[in-house]
Design a protein around this motif. Sequence first.
Motif: not given
Length: 126
Positions: A29-31, A63-64, A69-72
Motif C-alpha cells: 500500500a505504501f509502495s 485518509q484525506d 501527501f501522495f498527490r504531492n
Amino acid sequence: MKFGKKIILAFLLGAAAMTAQANPDIIRAFSGGDVQRISSFLDSNVDLTIEHNGGQKSKNQAQDAIASFFRNHRPSNFSVTQKIDKEKSGLLVGVLYTNSGNYQVLILTKKDGFKESIHQLKIEGK
C-alpha cells in the motif's frame, strides 16, 4: 576474524527475517501510494504526523491527509528498515521513496485477533 563474519552474517539474516515478517499489504500500500488500502488498516482515530504537522485525526481525516501527501509526493517504493512484532502491537519503520525525495515512515499498529490496525503514523522528510 571469523567471529566478526559470524556477527555480520547473523545481523544480515536477522534483518532479512524482520523484513520478511512485515505486513506485506501495508508495504504494498505504501509502495504504490494506495490510499484505499492504507485506509483499510487505519484505526477509527489515528495519531497522524506528516511533515511536522500532526495531531489526532479521524479515519476519514487521516485518509484525506495521506491522499494529499501522495498527490504531492508520488511513492515509488517502500523499504522496511525495522520491524518489531508483539502479541498485541507492532512497529514498522521504513523509507518511502517518492518523486520528490525520501521520507522516514513510522507505523505503530495494534492487533485485535487477526485484525491489525494503524493507530499512529508519522511521515517525515529524511
